[in-house]
Write a protein that holds these residues in place. Structure first.
Motif, short mmCIF file in Angstrom:
data_model
loop_
_atom_site.label_atom_id
_atom_site.label_comp_id
_atom_site.label_asym_id
_atom_site.label_seq_id
_atom_site.Cartn_x
_atom_site.Cartn_y
_atom_site.Cartn_z
N ALA A 20 35.58 33.13 24.96
CA ALA A 20 36.91 33.66 25.29
C ALA A 20 37.73 33.92 24.02
O ALA A 20 38.42 34.93 23.92
CB ALA A 20 37.64 32.68 26.21
N ASN A 78 31.37 41.02 30.17
CA ASN A 78 32.04 40.46 31.35
C ASN A 78 33.29 39.68 30.96
O ASN A 78 34.32 39.77 31.62
CB ASN A 78 31.06 39.56 32.11
CG ASN A 78 29.96 40.35 32.78
OD1 ASN A 78 30.10 41.54 33.06
ND2 ASN A 78 28.83 39.70 33.05
N THR A 79 33.20 38.92 29.87
CA THR A 79 34.36 38.17 29.40
C THR A 79 35.48 39.11 28.98
O THR A 79 36.66 38.86 29.24
CB THR A 79 33.96 37.26 28.22
OG1 THR A 79 32.92 36.38 28.63
CG2 THR A 79 35.15 36.44 27.73
N ARG A 130 36.03 42.17 30.13
CA ARG A 130 36.62 42.74 31.35
C ARG A 130 37.62 41.77 31.98
O ARG A 130 38.70 42.18 32.42
CB ARG A 130 35.52 43.07 32.36
CG ARG A 130 34.67 44.29 31.98
CD ARG A 130 33.78 44.70 33.14
NE ARG A 130 32.89 45.79 32.77
CZ ARG A 130 31.63 45.64 32.36
NH1 ARG A 130 31.13 44.40 32.26
NH2 ARG A 130 30.90 46.69 32.03
N GLU A 131 37.28 40.50 32.00
CA GLU A 131 38.18 39.49 32.56
C GLU A 131 39.46 39.38 31.73
O GLU A 131 40.56 39.26 32.28
CB GLU A 131 37.47 38.14 32.64
CG GLU A 131 36.32 38.10 33.63
CD GLU A 131 35.49 36.83 33.50
OE1 GLU A 131 35.83 35.97 32.64
OE2 GLU A 131 34.51 36.69 34.26
N ALA A 150 41.63 42.48 32.37
CA ALA A 150 42.26 42.40 33.69
C ALA A 150 43.44 41.43 33.67
O ALA A 150 44.50 41.70 34.25
CB ALA A 150 41.22 41.96 34.73
N ALA A 151 43.27 40.29 32.97
CA ALA A 151 44.35 39.31 32.88
C ALA A 151 45.54 39.87 32.12
O ALA A 151 46.70 39.64 32.50
CB ALA A 151 43.83 38.03 32.22
#
Length: 393
Positions: free
Chosen positions: A192, A224-225, A227-228, A231-232
């Motif tokens: 992250a 994937n991380t 994208r998350e 989005a956040a």
């Protein structure tokens, strides 16, 4: 909106208003810290890419500035998407790749050789690949160039050795503990943290970023991380999606800014320049399709072996293929390809003449010599500096 986005993106790259980063060595450090990295490349048709990128942005840049900044422990050399100079403050984010290199099992085990190389650097000081060639130990030949070079590179990629300087393009290696400044944060980031670093870096350097740009050459887990994270940040209002460009984003506060058009300038950019290295983003944002043709068979080249993108104001308007004949002190413009709908023709060519003379001097030449211009109708606007000099006598 696209015109505004282009101006914002170029301003962040230091290509709209000069000097954006300051001058000389301090400007060089500021540029590397702002851009996040500067790619190193060995092609020498003209001055090498790392010097070219910085010369394009930093008045008074000298090629010796990079070694000086390394000696001052302000920057370091490692791998980004390619070999690069990076800000020392970001060293910890290189630790993920170093850990991966340590965990990678090679088909050939060089552990004994690596241990002896480390012992030699510890006792004898920094070394180069050439220092391995022809050495022997206990009557053996383990120091022959091939295995020695691979062992040295393994030590570099896993972080046991660092580059202390370059002599020309040759790397000089030393122990990590002799190079890292005291008190530097060397904690390995989690996934992250690493994704946040990539997003923060690219937003700062480019303003408009794409998911493909952010995750280039990274694995599915990082994608994937990312994208998350995106989005956040969209949900929190920190960043916004860009209309008309798929999976493109910018800081929301930045999009509210107005960047006025400035007096246009001309830049001849390296193929490895940070502003153009993400080719798909370049096409999406600037409508400019570009590829480096040195990897294309000669018969299939359209613009030349090492064609450089030409930036005029906020538009990319063509490509120029150059070669520096340093012994002759002559920069050869092998070919110049321009768009037919070139805006403000006379201003463009006045600026291009000045830029070509400056570029010639940057490449250790005294003049430029123009061979081919397409479309041919533009030929009347540009002659070689040799001819200009003769006409002035």
């Amino acid at each position: 909106m696209n015109s505004q986005l282009r101006r914002l993106a170029l301003a962040r790259q230091g290509l709209l208003h000069a000097p954006h980063f300051g001058n000389a060595r301090q400007g060089t450090l500021n540029a590397i810290e702002h851009l996040g990295y500067v790619q190193i490349d060995t092609i020498s048709m003209i001055e090498r890419a790392h010097h070219h990128v910085l010369w394009s942005r930093v008045p008074g840049y000298q090629t010796a500035d990079l070694n000086q900044l390394m000696a001052e422990r302000q920057i370091f050399e490692y791998w980004f998407h390619a070999a690069a100079y990076l800000p020392m403050r970001d060293y910890r984010f290189a630790q993920r790749r170093m850990a991966a290199a340590r965990n990678h099992l090679s088909a050939v085990d060089h552990r004994d050789l690596m241990r002896e190389i480390l012992q030699r650097v510890q006792s004898d000081g920094p070394l180069r690949v050439r220092d391995l060639e022809g050495n022997k130990t206990n009557g053996g030949t383990w120091w022959n160039w091939g295995p020695g070079k691979r062992a040295l590179e393994k030590l570099f990629f896993q972080g046991d050795l660092m580059v202390s300087e370059r002599i020309g393009m040759e790397k000089v290696y030393d122990l990590r503990e002799r190079i890292l400044p005291a008190g530097l944060d060397v904690r390995e980031p989690d996934l992250a943290d690493y994704a946040a670093y990539l997003l923060r870096n690219d937003l700062r350097a480019h303003c408009v970023v794409t998911l493909e740009q952010l995750t280039h050459l990274h694995d599915r887990t990082l994608k994937n991380t990312m994208r998350e994270l995106i989005a956040a940040q969209i949900a929190s209002g920190e960043i916004s999606a860009i209309d008309g460009i798929p999976n493109a984003y910018a800081e929301s506060a930045t999009l509210a800014q107005i960047t006025d058009a400035s007096a246009p300038s001309v830049h001849l950019l390296s193929p490895f320049d940070n502003a153009v290295i993400h080719r798909k983003r370049l096409q999406q944002l600037f409508g400019f399709e570009y590829r480096l043709e040195c990897y294309v068979p000669a018969a299939k080249r359209q613009y030349g072996y090492f064609c450089l993108p030409i930036l005029f104001g906020e538009r990319f308007v063509g490509r120029i293929d150059c070669k520096a004949h340093r012994k002759e002190k002559r920069l050869e413009v092998i070919s110049l390809h321009l768009e037919i709908n070139l805006p403000d023709v006379e201003l463009f060519f006045a600026l291009l003449k000045l830029k070509l003379q400056q570029f010639a001097e940057f490449n250790g030449c005294e003049m430029f010599d123009v061979q081919s211009i397409k479309p041919a109708a533009w030929r009347k606007y540009l002659v070689s500096s040799r001819q200009l000099h003769a006409e002035s006598i």
